[in-house]
Design a protein around this motif. Structure first.
Motif, short mmCIF file in Angstrom:
data_model
loop_
_atom_site.label_atom_id
_atom_site.label_comp_id
_atom_site.label_asym_id
_atom_site.label_seq_id
_atom_site.Cartn_x
_atom_site.Cartn_y
_atom_site.Cartn_z
N ARG A 10 -49.52 44.14 -105.97
CA ARG A 10 -48.17 43.94 -106.49
C ARG A 10 -48.29 43.28 -107.85
O ARG A 10 -49.10 42.38 -108.02
CB ARG A 10 -47.35 43.04 -105.58
N GLN A 12 -45.72 42.34 -111.57
CA GLN A 12 -44.42 42.40 -112.22
C GLN A 12 -44.56 42.90 -113.64
O GLN A 12 -45.57 42.65 -114.29
CB GLN A 12 -43.75 41.02 -112.21
N SER A 14 -42.20 43.18 -117.23
CA SER A 14 -40.97 42.91 -117.98
C SER A 14 -40.76 44.07 -118.95
O SER A 14 -41.68 44.44 -119.69
CB SER A 14 -41.09 41.60 -118.76
N CYS A 33 -36.31 46.33 -108.50
CA CYS A 33 -35.67 45.74 -109.68
C CYS A 33 -35.44 44.26 -109.39
O CYS A 33 -34.75 43.91 -108.43
CB CYS A 33 -34.34 46.44 -109.96
N ARG A 34 -36.03 43.40 -110.19
CA ARG A 34 -35.89 41.95 -110.01
C ARG A 34 -34.72 41.42 -110.86
O ARG A 34 -34.02 40.52 -110.43
CB ARG A 34 -37.18 41.24 -110.43
N SER A 56 -34.50 48.58 -104.37
CA SER A 56 -35.84 49.12 -104.54
C SER A 56 -35.87 50.60 -104.19
O SER A 56 -34.95 51.13 -103.58
CB SER A 56 -36.83 48.34 -103.67
N CYS A 74 -36.81 43.23 -115.30
CA CYS A 74 -38.09 42.89 -114.71
C CYS A 74 -38.19 43.67 -113.40
O CYS A 74 -37.24 43.68 -112.61
CB CYS A 74 -38.20 41.39 -114.47
N THR A 76 -40.89 44.78 -109.98
CA THR A 76 -42.12 44.57 -109.24
C THR A 76 -42.60 45.95 -108.80
O THR A 76 -41.82 46.75 -108.27
CB THR A 76 -41.90 43.69 -107.99
N SER A 78 -45.38 47.96 -106.52
CA SER A 78 -46.34 47.78 -105.42
C SER A 78 -46.72 49.13 -104.85
O SER A 78 -45.91 50.06 -104.82
CB SER A 78 -45.74 46.89 -104.34
#
Length: 107
Positions: A10, A12, A14, A33-34, A56, A74, A76, A78
């Motif tokens: 995983r 992240q 930006s 999506c963070r 997600s 930002c 993530t 995975s």
């Protein structure tokens, strides 16, 4: 009997507005999506997938995935389920122009 375990990776990313993050083979890859808002597209897939914070998407097919930032965002990324690319037919692995390796070089 032993089983192979594949650690899930995983990380992240930006993304500034209008930037694009590409995943060459999205099979089994998850995108979350963070913050911000991103548009996820897959090669040869007519869907428009827009993710807001907390949402997600997990790709299932061997297709390129493009994640476009609609605003500063930002995400993530995975690899939820490791996937293997199918091998091409054996006829594609050898070029008809290559000689079999016999320990000789072509001078």
């Amino acid at each position: 009997m032993s089983t192979l375990s594949h650690p899930s990776s995983r990380f992240q990313v930006s993304l500034p507005t209008r930037s694009i993050f590409a995943v060459p083979d999205g099979a089994g890859v998850g995108i979350e999506c963070r913050s911000g808002s991103v548009w996820v597209t897959l090669d040869h897939d007519p869907r428009d997938i827009v993710l807001a914070p907390g949402e997600s998407f997990e790709a299932t097919d061997h297709r390129r995935v493009l994640v476009s930032a609609l605003e500063p965002s930002c995400i993530t990324v995975s690899d939820a389920q490791p996937a293997a690319m199918p091998l091409p037919p054996a006829t594609r692995l050898r070029s008809p122009w290559r000689l079999p390796a016999l320990g000789l070089s072509p001078a």
